[in-house]
Scaffold this motif. Structure first.
Motif, PDB file in Angstrom:
ATOM      1  N   ASP A 117      51.389  28.792 -35.668  1.00 35.75           N
ATOM      2  CA  ASP A 117      51.882  30.119 -35.742  1.00 35.75           C
ATOM      3  C   ASP A 117      50.897  31.345 -35.644  1.00 35.75           C
ATOM      4  OD1 ASP A 117      53.182  32.203 -37.078  1.00 35.75           O
ATOM      5  OD2 ASP A 117      53.332  31.180 -39.275  1.00 35.75           O
ATOM      6  N   GLU A 118      51.360  31.886 -34.648  1.00 37.22           N
ATOM      7  CA  GLU A 118      50.728  33.161 -34.138  1.00 37.22           C
ATOM      8  C   GLU A 118      49.134  32.775 -33.768  1.00 37.22           C
ATOM      9  OE1 GLU A 118      51.601  37.042 -34.385  1.00 37.22           O
ATOM     10  OE2 GLU A 118      53.359  36.750 -36.003  1.00 37.22           O
ATOM     11  N   GLU A 175      49.237  30.707 -39.985  1.00 41.20           N
ATOM     12  CA  GLU A 175      48.880  31.941 -39.285  1.00 41.20           C
ATOM     13  C   GLU A 175      47.540  32.558 -39.946  1.00 41.20           C
ATOM     14  OE1 GLU A 175      52.353  34.833 -39.145  1.00 41.20           O
ATOM     15  OE2 GLU A 175      50.927  36.086 -40.499  1.00 41.20           O
ATOM     16  N   SER A 190      57.226  32.960 -39.338  1.00 42.43           N
ATOM     17  CA  SER A 190      56.340  31.927 -40.280  1.00 42.43           C
ATOM     18  C   SER A 190      57.090  31.235 -40.913  1.00 42.43           C
ATOM     19  CB  SER A 190      55.134  33.191 -40.894  1.00 42.43           C
ATOM     20  OG  SER A 190      54.273  33.774 -40.078  1.00 42.43           O
TER      21      SER A 190
HETATM   22 MG   LIG Z   1      54.306  35.582 -39.088  1.00 44.25          MG
END
Ligand SMILES: [Mg+2]
Ligand SMILES: Nc1ncnc2c1ncn2[C@@H]1O[C@H](COP(=O)(O)OP(=O)(O)O)[C@@H](O)[C@H]1O
Lengths: 292, 234
Positions: free
Chosen positions: B158-159, B83, B41
């Protein structure tokens, strides 16, 4: 029974002004999580500006417009004074700073225009309207106040729902990080919010002035009522500010009519306490708990 | 192409990234994988301008993007889907999308919105609904759609699989693959979920405690057992 209804009718225009001041508080709270106690000081300052314009030109409308412009500028200055020095500090410091600005504004007004209460000229007929064989507790001027308030509320709701700056303001209030990642220049948007609140507060000041007087502290009581309305309405909600503002006007009118006007602030504070105990997020609020 | 060179980021005494160098070519998906706390991140937030690096830089097609504000970086063509839930629940689907391209001329925004609706038809159906009425997978599509509304040259994810069912994850990552193939966007994806991410990526990068331990074709990284045991924990 007639007097009960009369008190209610008589409270509407006062409620409209409280609603406007509550809107100004909500606009700033939503954007920056600061309760701007200087708002009434700003409104008082701009009302004195309006009084000067009115005295010089004799035009009520021009005075109103000048006050609105002054309100926008003053809003930006106050934001700068209150928020810039404590960018990284928590907002409770900023809230205390708004009290400081309020006191400074009152002092400034006293120095420029003097500390005595002055009368604000009555632009329209303020006598009770005569219709259906009786005098009603509402005047042509009250209708002007209610009309201007309705127009302003409609304009604000269009601004928020139909325009790009309105969307940017809502996004910046709900989630500043996502707003920035979307390219919104959040700090400029927040400044616009302070200016807008200044305009709304300025209108409230000019509208209420003829029914009271203007002095450095005349509007302080308006803060008590507007703050109560804004908090009970949920602080986040413009609908809540309008509804509770008008409701506060009605309650004040009833309390003042049935007992005496000195009791109105006490009733407001009792309602505020009850609301915080029973519905801490406000009647129209939809956010998590907050500290007041 | 996004080029990241020797990027180093610290939070006070904590060094979160150390000398990270990655190239993300247009039309390709580059997957950075690593355990929780690896610095994934931090990498994404630094590229988007939310975190200032201590050293190193990143460029997009030769232009330096590091140490600029997030507002300017998105205008230069780099869009981040952060995220977690990065949609605004109080706004409608249409408003969330409009927000993503608010700084662009209205006509351009219209064109991009039509493309986003082609890619994510469910968003067209739910336009007028508040974002908080969407399912997790739909919300992630909206988050990606919001980022695409800026018409980016480079998309940072992000993810995106966080908290989603495996089937939905596969579906979303396929859409990302299609996006890279069709629009020639450079996609940088970070994931803890290594298997799915590597299956659809071109290049894999393994990040551990802020340092890159391996870079290579995604298929090679996926089949490297030692790497898997050491850093990816399966
Ligand atoms: Mg992260
Ligand atoms: N805002 C922050 N302040 C201090 N340390 C942070 C901050 N954000 C992340 N970290 C630390 O930096 C390291 C990397 O975190 P992060 O980039 O979130 O990793 P990942 O996304 O791979 O889980 C972790 O040790 C984390 O605790």
């Amino acid at each position: 029974m007639t007097s009960f209804i009369d008190y209610l009718i008589g409270g509407v225009s006062n409620g409209a002004v409280i609603a406007l001041m509550a809107i100004a508080l909500v606009l700033i709270w939503r954007a920056t999580r600061v309760v701007n106690f200087a708002q009434v000081g700003q409104a008082m300052f701009t009302t004195f500006v309006a009084l000067t314009v009115q005295t010089l030109t004799g035009s009520w409308a021009l005075a109103l417009v000048v006050a609105m412009v002054a309100g926008a500028i003053l809003g930006v200055i106050v934001q700068f004074l209150v928020l810039r020095p404590m960018r990284r500090a928590d907002t409770s410091g900023a809230i205390i700073a708004t009290f400081g600005v309020l006191i400074a504004l009152q002092a400034a007004v006293g120095m420029i225009w003097g500390g005595d209460a002055q009368a604000y000229p009555q632009p329209f007929d303020n006598a009770g309207i005569v219709a259906f064989g009786r005098i009603w507790p509402i005047s042509v001027y009250d209708f002007v106040v209610i009309g201007v308030t309705i127009l302003l509320v409609i304009a604000l709701s269009l601004l928020f729902t139909r325009t790009s700056i309105g969307l940017a303001m809502r996004a910046s209030a709900f989630n500043p990080e996502v707003a920035r990642l979307s390219g919104v220049r959040v700090s400029r948007v927040l400044t616009f919010g302070w200016a807008l609140a200044g305009v709304v507060g300025a209108v409230a000041g000019v509208l209420v002035a003829p029914s009271s007087t203007v002095s450095p502290t005349t509007f302080d009581i308006l803060l008590v009522f507007a703050f109560t309305a804004a908090v009970i309405g949920g602080l986040d909600s413009l609908v809540g500010a309008v509804a509770l503002g008008v409701f506060a006007g009605l309650v004040i009118s009833l309390v003042s009519g049935l007992s005496n006007s000195g009791n109105a602030p006490v009733v407001a504070l009792v309602l505020l306490a009850l609301s915080l105990i029973t519905k801490p997020d406000g009647v129209f609020g939809h956010h998590k708990a907050r500290a007041v | 192409m996004l080029s990241i060179t020797d990027l180093t980021v610290s939070y006070g005494p904590v060094e979160a990234l150390n000398g990270v160098t990655i190239s993300v070519p247009r039309g390709e998906v580059t997957a950075v994988i690593g355990a929780n706390g690896a610095g994934k991140s931090t990498l994404m937030r630094t590229l988007a301008g939310l975190v200032t690096p201590a050293a190193g830089q990143a460029t997009l097609d030769g232009e330096i993007i590091t140490r600029k504000s997030p507002e300017d970086i998105v205008r230069m063509g780099v869009a981040l889907v952060p995220e977690g839930r990065s949609t605004i629940p109080e706004l409608t689907v249409e408003e969330n999308l409009r927000l993503g391209g608010l700084w662009r001329p209205k006509a351009d925004r219209r064109t991009t919105q039509a493309e986003v609706f082609d890619l994510f038809p469910v968003l067209a159906e739910r336009q007028r609904m508040r974002a908080d009425t969407l399912s997790g997978g739909e919300r992630q599509q909206l988050a990606i759609g919001r980022a695409l509304m800026s018409n980016p040259k480079c998309l940072l994810l992000d993810e995106p699989s966080l908290g989603l069912a495996p089937l939905i994850v596969t579906q979303i990552l396929h859409l990302v693959r299609r996006l890279a193939d069709e629009t020639k966007i450079a996609v940088l994806l970070v994931e803890q979920n290594a298997v799915t991410a590597l299956r659809m990526a071109d290049t894999g990068v393994v990040l551990n405690l802020g340092r890159i331990v391996q870079t290579g074709p995604a298929s090679e990284i996926a089949s490297d057992e030692k790497l898997r045991h050491a850093y990816l924990g399966y």
